[in-house]
Write a protein that holds these residues in place. Structure first.
Motif, PDB file in Angstrom:
ATOM      1  N   PRO A 151      -1.838   0.596  -5.129  1.00 51.68           N
ATOM      2  CA  PRO A 151      -1.649  -0.794  -4.719  1.00 51.68           C
ATOM      3  C   PRO A 151      -0.925  -0.935  -3.380  1.00 51.68           C
ATOM      4  O   PRO A 151      -0.294   0.005  -2.883  1.00 51.68           O
ATOM      5  N   ASP A 152      -1.029  -2.139  -2.808  1.00 49.83           N
ATOM      6  CA  ASP A 152      -0.265  -2.462  -1.606  1.00 49.83           C
ATOM      7  C   ASP A 152       1.202  -2.159  -1.879  1.00 49.83           C
ATOM      8  O   ASP A 152       1.689  -2.367  -2.994  1.00 49.83           O
ATOM      9  N   GLY A 153       1.887  -1.669  -0.865  1.00 56.91           N
ATOM     10  CA  GLY A 153       3.290  -1.328  -1.034  1.00 56.91           C
ATOM     11  C   GLY A 153       3.521   0.118  -1.422  1.00 56.91           C
ATOM     12  O   GLY A 153       4.658   0.580  -1.431  1.00 56.91           O
ATOM     13  N   THR A 154       2.428   0.845  -1.745  1.00 60.27           N
ATOM     14  CA  THR A 154       2.573   2.273  -2.050  1.00 60.27           C
ATOM     15  C   THR A 154       3.026   2.983  -0.780  1.00 60.27           C
ATOM     16  O   THR A 154       2.424   2.792   0.278  1.00 60.27           O
ATOM     17  N   PRO A 155       4.081   3.801  -0.861  1.00 56.68           N
ATOM     18  CA  PRO A 155       4.556   4.502   0.343  1.00 56.68           C
ATOM     19  C   PRO A 155       3.483   5.419   0.936  1.00 56.68           C
ATOM     20  O   PRO A 155       2.629   5.938   0.222  1.00 56.68           O
ATOM     21  N   LEU A 156       3.577   5.603   2.212  1.00 51.06           N
ATOM     22  CA  LEU A 156       2.651   6.459   2.944  1.00 51.06           C
ATOM     23  C   LEU A 156       2.823   7.902   2.477  1.00 51.06           C
ATOM     24  O   LEU A 156       3.892   8.479   2.610  1.00 51.06           O
ATOM     25  N   PRO A 157       1.777   8.522   1.902  1.00 48.59           N
ATOM     26  CA  PRO A 157       1.912   9.911   1.434  1.00 48.59           C
ATOM     27  C   PRO A 157       1.967  10.886   2.613  1.00 48.59           C
ATOM     28  O   PRO A 157       1.328  10.667   3.642  1.00 48.59           O
ATOM     29  N   ALA A 158       2.683  11.970   2.441  1.00 43.79           N
ATOM     30  CA  ALA A 158       2.777  12.993   3.487  1.00 43.79           C
ATOM     31  C   ALA A 158       1.414  13.587   3.803  1.00 43.79           C
ATOM     32  O   ALA A 158       1.150  13.986   4.942  1.00 43.79           O
ATOM     33  N   CYS A 159       0.504  13.640   2.809  1.00 44.00           N
ATOM     34  CA  CYS A 159      -0.814  14.257   3.014  1.00 44.00           C
ATOM     35  C   CYS A 159      -1.814  13.319   3.698  1.00 44.00           C
ATOM     36  O   CYS A 159      -2.939  13.722   3.994  1.00 44.00           O
ATOM     37  N   PHE A 160      -1.422  12.072   3.969  1.00 46.56           N
ATOM     38  CA  PHE A 160      -2.304  11.113   4.641  1.00 46.56           C
ATOM     39  C   PHE A 160      -2.292  11.428   6.133  1.00 46.56           C
ATOM     40  O   PHE A 160      -1.306  11.204   6.820  1.00 46.56           O
ATOM     41  N   GLU A 161      -3.393  12.003   6.618  1.00 53.07           N
ATOM     42  CA  GLU A 161      -3.413  12.543   7.976  1.00 53.07           C
ATOM     43  C   GLU A 161      -4.398  11.802   8.870  1.00 53.07           C
ATOM     44  O   GLU A 161      -5.541  11.564   8.491  1.00 53.07           O
TER      45      GLU A 161
END
Length: 198
Positions: A151-161
């Motif tokens: 959902p909106d508000g989910t923190p940016l994951p480290a693996c999102f490149e």
């Protein structure tokens, strides 16, 4: 601004002459998802080729485009070792194939974080889910969790490149008429158009 919210071109930067042709060809695809799919060719660590389909996420200047990937994937490691790539963008309704050659750009930490954050916020919750899944390419575990949405508000994951590609050569093959028409533009020659044999 492009659909992704990324600037269509930099401050005062003129569009290369192939960009309107690509935009027109994509427009002919209508709402088809294929208008956003392109193939990325990389080189694996053993020197063998790898090809996979990615989704075009927007322009970042006149001759740079954005793609997204999972930082845990093989392509991420390959791009860090060998940043040179070729993209193939086949647009069947327009009967046009664009081959874009270039290399992955290295951004400053701040610029990369801002661009990643912008792309993350623009994704639909269902599209974000991919970055919450288990590591791609490893053996599937029976109890692995695959979320349907983040959902909106989910923190940016480290693996999102973010993968930003600076384009330095474009070839267009138009598959209409006989013979087919083939053209090339190179950044090194100021994007001057060259006619080629198909």
């Amino acid at each position: 601004m492009s659909q992704s919210g990324v600037s269509d071109c930099g401050m005062g930067e003129a569009l290369p002459p192939w960009r309107p042709l690509l935009r027109a060809a994509r427009h002919r695809e209508g709402r088809s998802p294929q208008a956003r799919w392109l193939q990325l060719a990389t080189v694996a660590g053993d020197g063998s080729p790898r090809v996979r389909t990615l989704v075009f996420r927007g322009w970042a200047g006149g001759a740079a485009l954005d793609l997204l990937t999972d930082g845990r994937s093989g392509k991420s490691a390959e791009l860090h070792v060998q940043p040179q790539v070729e993209l193939c963008w086949l647009l069947p309704k327009a009967k046009a194939q664009f081959r874009l050659r270039g290399q992955r750009l290295t951004l400053s930490a701040e610029a990369e974080h801002l661009a990643r954050q912008q792309h993350w916020q623009q994704l639909r919750p269902e599209a974000r889910a991919l970055w919450g899944w288990p590591e791609p390419g490893v053996p599937l575990e029976a109890d692995a969790g695959f979320a349907a949405a983040l959902p909106d508000g989910t923190p940016l994951p480290a693996c999102f490149e973010l993968v930003r590609i600076a384009i330095d050569q474009v070839e267009l093959l138009e598959l209409t008429g006989v013979p087919h028409q083939r053209r090339r533009w190179r950044a090194s020659s100021g994007w001057q158009e060259e006619q080629l044999n198909p």
